[in-house]
Scaffold this active site. Structure first.
Site, PDB file in Angstrom:
ATOM      1  N   GLY A  14      30.317  20.512 -55.090  1.00 22.57           N
ATOM      2  CA  GLY A  14      31.592  21.205 -54.990  1.00 22.57           C
ATOM      3  C   GLY A  14      31.495  22.603 -55.567  1.00 22.57           C
ATOM      4  N   GLU A 176      52.379  22.147 -50.067  1.00 27.65           N
ATOM      5  CA  GLU A 176      51.699  22.747 -48.918  1.00 27.65           C
ATOM      6  C   GLU A 176      51.656  21.795 -47.737  1.00 27.65           C
ATOM      7  OE1 GLU A 176      48.777  25.949 -51.167  1.00 27.65           O
ATOM      8  OE2 GLU A 176      47.988  23.956 -50.711  1.00 27.65           O
ATOM      9  N   ASP A 305      36.547  19.556 -62.723  1.00 31.82           N
ATOM     10  CA  ASP A 305      37.605  18.566 -62.936  1.00 31.82           C
ATOM     11  C   ASP A 305      37.180  17.406 -63.816  1.00 31.82           C
ATOM     12  OD1 ASP A 305      39.276  20.028 -61.322  1.00 31.82           O
ATOM     13  OD2 ASP A 305      38.786  18.914 -59.505  1.00 31.82           O
TER      14      ASP A 305
END
Length: 440
Positions: A14, A176, A305
């Site tokens: 990522g 969103e 994260d």
């Protein structure tokens, strides 16, 4: 450190893992980047795949292609299942073998997050989350299939249930996603069906918090809520979802009938804390030191994260910019250690601000004391997101698609794709419009 070529293992392709690998490009080390997917995913635009604006190939890039010119780096397709800190190796399950040990001299864990149902894992069977391309395609299938089912349904009384879309969680992803569905049904689909009116679709956004976009200022939160309402999204705040099943949701004793429920509420970190037997915060993220290393293990770094680090008395947010800056810092620190150079100063995150798009031509932007909402903020949002796509070809492709969609309302991919050999992890009733695809 001697003349031996040291081995740096990076787990996760990522934002954080890729930034760490790139920071080691000119370092005399061998880098192994391990990921269970062969692609880097630009997660901030994942909702646009789920709502047919973009195709999966426009936000996903093969990791091997991104690092093709980085000759000191090998990409390994596999899933890390554990870490042996004593013997300094990670265990990897590949396509043909399990538990393969891969030794390391330095380890960077950038393993990201998965869905969190806050102790109600049974919700997963009826409310898929949005973290992978497989999730996005499955949700896209479900949304489009709902309209197809309604068009074919002989009983008009069932149209309302089929065309009710429930989203749980009013953070950036939920806002969103809800606004994108609203634009899809009112701008793109309105002229394509004969027996139903797509614009009659009901979109309901739930959250236990008192306002949407809780990490933004109250003014921007209010602007986003007003925009959602103008798009026809029903915002229900202040109550947690009590139950989710094949017939919809129950909130504060009220049953909302729906065949399409999408979970956008919470995330949970990977099992890295358990692998390392390291201190974690309440959410399970690994507590790290100011140089991003794990206490007692200066050769192990945790970024993104999966990591928990306080700055100015508050934990760093789980956003892409934190992961990128931490990954880059970890790579540079490893380089300086091997080169015998002085250590870097403690890591400090530079906050470039937060953004969220709320439908066509409207976004909210907050950076420090600076706040903006509206069309100019939407242009800034578009420019920033284009900049951080992994490849130049994707920037061109996404830009052209955005312009085309803005001018014509036509979407990039409105295909219902049912992949062979993919079995729903949690089978649903035949009435259900959502197909959950297992991504391994």
């Amino acid at each position: 450190m001697g003349d031996r070529i040291h081995h740096v293992v990076i787990v996760g392709g990522g934002f954080g893992g890729l930034a760490a690998a790139k920071a080691l490009k000119n370092t005399t080390v061998h880098v192994s980047l391990i990921d269970r997917s062969n692609h880097h995913l630009f997660q901030p635009l994942l909702y646009q795949v789920a709502t047919s604006v973009l195709t999966p190939g426009q936000i996903g890039s093969p990791i091997r292609n991104i690092l093709r010119r980085q000759l000191n780096t090998t990409v390994v397709l596999g899933e890390v299942t554990g870490v042996d800190v004593e013997n300094k190796c990670v265990f990897v399950d590949g396509t043909d073998r399990s538990g393969v040990p891969i030794p390391y001299d330095f380890l960077v864990l950038a393993t990201g997050v998965t869905h969190s149902y806050f102790g109600h894992d049974e919700f997963a069977a009826h409310a898929p989350g949005l973290k992978t391309l497989a999730d996005a395609v499955a949700i896209r299938n479900g949304i489009l299939q709902a309209f197809e089912q309604a068009e074919a349904e002989e009983d008009p009384s069932r149209h309302r249930d089929l065309l009710t879309f429930v989203l749980v969680g009013a953070g950036p992803t939920g806002v969103e996603m809800a606004s994108a569905i609203a634009v899809l049904v009112r701008n793109t689909l309105k002229s394509e069906f004969r027996r139903i009116d797509p614009a009659s679709a009901r979109i309901v956004l739930f959250d236990a918090a008192p306002r949407v976009l809780g990490t933004f200022s109250e003014r921007l939160s209010a602007a986003a809520a007003k925009r959602l309402e103008s798009l026809g999204v029903q915002v229900r705040l202040g109550h947690a979802v009590d139950q989710i099943d094949t017939d919809g949701v129950i909130v504060a004793g009220e049953r909302i009938c729906s065949k399409t429920v999408i979970w956008t509420a919470g995330v949970a970190p990977s099992a890295a804390g358990k692998w390392l037997k390291a201190p974690t915060d309440r959410a399970g993220r690994v507590r790290i030191q100011n140089d991003l290393s794990v206490t007692g293990h200066p050769d192990i770094f945790v970024v993104g994260d999966t990591a928990s680090l306080d700055q100015d008395g508050r934990p760093l947010p789980g956003v892409a910019q934190v992961a990128i800056q931490q990954g880059r810092y970890a790579g540079k620190l490893i380089h300086r250690t091997l080169a015998g150079q002085p250590a870097l100063p403690p890591f400090r995150y530079f906050d470039k601000g937060n953004m969220a798009v709320v439908g066509k031509g409207f976004a909210v932007l907050q950076s420090g004391q600076f706040q903006m909402s509206g069309f100019i903020a939407w242009l800034a949002w578009a420019a920033v997101h284009l900049q951080f796509l992994a490849q130049s070809s994707l920037r061109v492709s996404v830009f052209l698609q955005w312009v085309w969609t803005y001018l014509t309302g036509q979407r990039g991919s409105r295909l219902i794709v049912k992949h062979r050999g993919c079995t729903p992890k949690h089978p649903k009733s035949e009435d259900s419009a959502v197909v959950t695809v297992v991504n391994k």
